[in-house]
Design a protein around this motif. Structure first.
Motif, PDB file in Angstrom:
ATOM      1  N   LEU A   1       0.833  -1.202   0.000  1.00  0.00           N
ATOM      2  CA  LEU A   1       0.000   0.000   0.000  1.00  0.00           C
ATOM      3  C   LEU A   1       0.869   1.255   0.000  1.00  0.00           C
ATOM      4  CD1 LEU A   1      -2.843  -1.034   2.490  1.00  0.00           C
ATOM      5  CD2 LEU A   1      -2.841  -1.144  -0.010  1.00  0.00           C
ATOM      6  N   ILE A   2       2.000   1.201   0.682  1.00  0.00           N
ATOM      7  CA  ILE A   2       2.950   2.322   0.646  1.00  0.00           C
ATOM      8  C   ILE A   2       3.506   2.482  -0.766  1.00  0.00           C
ATOM      9  CG2 ILE A   2       5.176   3.161   1.504  1.00  0.00           C
ATOM     10  CD1 ILE A   2       4.544   1.673   4.142  1.00  0.00           C
TER      11      ILE A   2
ATOM     12  N   LEU B   1       2.161   2.038  -3.534  1.00  0.00           N
ATOM     13  CA  LEU B   1       1.231   2.647  -4.500  1.00  0.00           C
ATOM     14  C   LEU B   1       1.559   4.116  -4.760  1.00  0.00           C
ATOM     15  CD1 LEU B   1      -2.153   1.102  -3.297  1.00  0.00           C
ATOM     16  CD2 LEU B   1      -1.011   0.640  -5.468  1.00  0.00           C
ATOM     17  N   PHE B   2       2.235   4.748  -3.816  1.00  0.00           N
ATOM     18  CA  PHE B   2       2.540   6.170  -3.954  1.00  0.00           C
ATOM     19  C   PHE B   2       3.937   6.413  -4.548  1.00  0.00           C
ATOM     20  CE2 PHE B   2      -0.623   5.802  -0.611  1.00  0.00           C
ATOM     21  CZ  PHE B   2      -1.540   6.768  -0.977  1.00  0.00           C
TER      22      PHE B   2
ATOM     23  N   LEU C   1      -2.680   4.521  -9.691  1.00  0.00           N
ATOM     24  CA  LEU C   1      -2.161   3.861  -8.486  1.00  0.00           C
ATOM     25  C   LEU C   1      -2.316   4.756  -7.259  1.00  0.00           C
ATOM     26  CD1 LEU C   1       1.058   2.007  -9.720  1.00  0.00           C
ATOM     27  CD2 LEU C   1      -1.293   1.173  -9.537  1.00  0.00           C
ATOM     28  N   ARG C   2      -2.101   6.053  -7.429  1.00  0.00           N
ATOM     29  CA  ARG C   2      -2.295   6.966  -6.303  1.00  0.00           C
ATOM     30  C   ARG C   2      -3.758   6.978  -5.853  1.00  0.00           C
ATOM     31  NH1 ARG C   2       1.343  10.516  -9.055  1.00  0.00           N
ATOM     32  NH2 ARG C   2      -0.423  11.775  -9.779  1.00  0.00           N
TER      33      ARG C   2
ATOM     34  N   GLY D   1      -4.271   4.055  -3.825  1.00  0.00           N
ATOM     35  CA  GLY D   1      -3.609   4.265  -2.540  1.00  0.00           C
ATOM     36  C   GLY D   1      -4.433   5.142  -1.614  1.00  0.00           C
TER      37      GLY D   1
ATOM     38  N   SER E   1      -7.328   3.226  -0.343  1.00  0.00           N
ATOM     39  CA  SER E   1      -6.887   2.279   0.687  1.00  0.00           C
ATOM     40  C   SER E   1      -6.735   2.973   2.035  1.00  0.00           C
ATOM     41  CB  SER E   1      -5.563   1.635   0.275  1.00  0.00           C
ATOM     42  OG  SER E   1      -5.696   0.925  -0.930  1.00  0.00           O
TER      43      SER E   1
ATOM     44  N   PHE F   1      -4.736  -4.253  -4.536  1.00  0.00           N
ATOM     45  CA  PHE F   1      -4.030  -2.996  -4.802  1.00  0.00           C
ATOM     46  C   PHE F   1      -2.589  -3.088  -4.312  1.00  0.00           C
ATOM     47  CE2 PHE F   1      -8.401  -1.110  -3.493  1.00  0.00           C
ATOM     48  CZ  PHE F   1      -8.994  -1.685  -4.601  1.00  0.00           C
ATOM     49  N   SER F   2      -2.408  -3.769  -3.183  1.00  0.00           N
ATOM     50  CA  SER F   2      -1.068  -3.845  -2.591  1.00  0.00           C
ATOM     51  C   SER F   2      -0.103  -4.626  -3.475  1.00  0.00           C
ATOM     52  CB  SER F   2      -1.132  -4.476  -1.195  1.00  0.00           C
ATOM     53  OG  SER F   2      -1.361  -5.871  -1.273  1.00  0.00           O
TER      54      SER F   2
ATOM     55  N   GLY G   1       1.428  -2.142  -5.687  1.00  0.00           N
ATOM     56  CA  GLY G   1       2.352  -1.301  -4.939  1.00  0.00           C
ATOM     57  C   GLY G   1       3.614  -2.037  -4.538  1.00  0.00           C
TER      58      GLY G   1
END
Length: 438
Positions: free
Chosen positions: A343-344, A346-347, A354-355, A358, A361, A418-419, A422
């Motif tokens: 998850l981190i 994603l940024f 992706l943001r 994030g 999330s 999502f993770s 990321g």
């Protein structure tokens, strides 16, 4: 000479990428084989807590004969109906072509005494009382003497087929999502590896597959795939499907409404009006399903039972937030470490889609941190009665930590698809980071 050196370097780089891709796919295949083996050998067919209500909803929707699985179904109208509604598909596929061809076995416990009271249901009931494996439940109907009701193989088989079908579909579409961006490193092995390293996710796969958790994971993965595809290709088809699967996800796990709202607002802010229109149109399918469900079950299409939640409170408590995030006994960062790192990540990629995932999330994490189960407020107090049902309070702080661990880490399973994206971005940023250090 220079051209020859460049060609050699390019050839070696291409060869290294092929080897890395082979290792990645091989690890993915091995881990997936283990997952399938675990499901086949150890997947449980019992229902308990939330799953009892989902079973009861399927029983009502199919108009199955006999008494409800338990007498007090206070929480049924508060359950999101997406999972049991999706269960109807395998249920009728089983009922029509399979049931007439098999002989059903009835398993009956010792008869209940005429003057013996029926057991009062609690949130800790396990039905049937003895553990039953998924692979052993077929064509068997279990009599639940304490409730004077039946545990029917068709219903539980349909529920578990739904759960596992969405789970494995989610795994496949998670890998397809990774492949959309055509990166040199795919990261397919991150998908099952992240799940194996989350003990709570594995618990849901083996011990509580009749919860909505696995179905929600699959729907989230399908949404993630079509959201990324719609963002990259800008085609209306994937954008409609992103809205459809997000709607079904919200219908299955109401808390994900915050992700749906985040995507809506983000598309509005970045002025992706075409995507926004398709996303909303796709989501209206789920709204129509909910209205029909409410009308058929409660006589009112705008019935608001799904918005009730008398087991949860909205409260801001620093101790509870710490227990959810950082505590060694229960924290998400400890018990779902790879997913948290993803998850981190994603940024880190810099891509807008992706943001957006994030930010969505983080929004869901924020809701989990302030959505406090009432059981955590009554440690050592025995039970609380809610809607006529005794809700067991944790006996001590260790039991409360177990409750928080299973609750928080279960609700973020919808963020795993999502993770994975990321986590790949995080791993690919390491060489660049090391290069800066040197």
């Amino acid at each position: 000479m220079l051209n020859t050196m460049k060609t050699t370097v390019t050839s070696e780089t291409s060869k290294a990428r092929k080897i890395l891709r082979l290792i990645d796919y091989s690890a993915f295949a091995i881990l997936m084989t283990f997952l399938v083996a675990i499901v086949v050998s150890s997947g449980m067919a019992n229902v308990q807590t939330d799953a009892i209500d989902y079973y009861a909803i399927v029983q009502r929707l199919t108009q199955a004969s006999g008494n409800p699985i338990v007498r007090n179904l206070h929480f049924v109208e508060q359950r999101s109906p997406g999972y049991p509604l999706l269960t109807l598909i395998p249920y009728y596929l089983i009922s029509s072509p399979v049931e007439p061809l098999v002989l059903e076995e009835t398993i009956v416990a010792p008869p209940i005494k005429p003057d013996a009271p029926l057991q009062a249901p609690t949130e800790r009931m396990l039905l049937p009382g003895d553990p039953v494996l998924f692979r052993e439940v077929f064509f068997k109907n279990f009599y639940i003497a304490s409730q004077d009701s039946w545990f029917e193989w068709k219903i539980i088989a349909a529920m578990l087929f739904t759960s596992y079908a969405f789970f494995f579909t989610g795994l496949v579409f998670a890998v397809k999502s990774l492949a959309l961006e055509k990166k040199s490193f795919l990261g397919a092995s991150f998908v099952p590896l992240t799940i194996f390293t989350s003990s709570v996710f594995m618990h849901n796969i083996v011990n509580t597959p009749a919860y909505a958790t696995l179905t929600a994971f699959g729907l989230s993965s399908l949404f993630g795939y079509f959201f990324v595809k719609g963002s990259l290709d800008r085609n209306s088809g994937p954008q409609h499907l992103a809205g459809l699967f997000m709607g079904l996800l919200v219908l299955t796990r109401l808390e994900t409404m915050v992700i749906a709202a985040t995507v809506f607002v983000s598309l509005l802010v970045i002025r992706e009006f075409g995507f926004l229109k398709n996303y909303v149109l796709g989501g209206w399918t789920a709204v129509a399903i909910l209205l029909l469900y409410n009308f058929s079950q409660f006589g009112n299409p705008f019935h608001r039972g799904i918005l009730s939640g008398d087991v949860n409170l909205i409260s801001f408590d620093w101790g509870y937030i710490y227990a959810n995030l950082f505590s060694p006994q229960s924290g998400i960062l400890v018990w779902s470490t790879l997913a948290s790192l993803g998850l981190i990540g994603l940024f880190l990629d810099g891509q807008r889609h992706l943001r957006i995932l994030g930010i969505g999330s983080i929004a869901l994490l924020g809701l989990v941190l302030v959505r406090v189960p009432i059981m955590t407020t009554c440690v050592g107090e025995g039970t609380k009665i809610i809607g006529g049902l005794p809700i067991t309070c944790p006996s001590n702080m260790a039991e409360m930590a177990n409750l928080i661990r299973s609750d928080a880490n279960r609700y973020i399973t919808v963020l795993f698809p999502f993770s994975f994206l990321g986590l790949r971005a995080l791993v690919m940023s390491i060489p660049e980071f090391l290069g800066r250090l040197t």
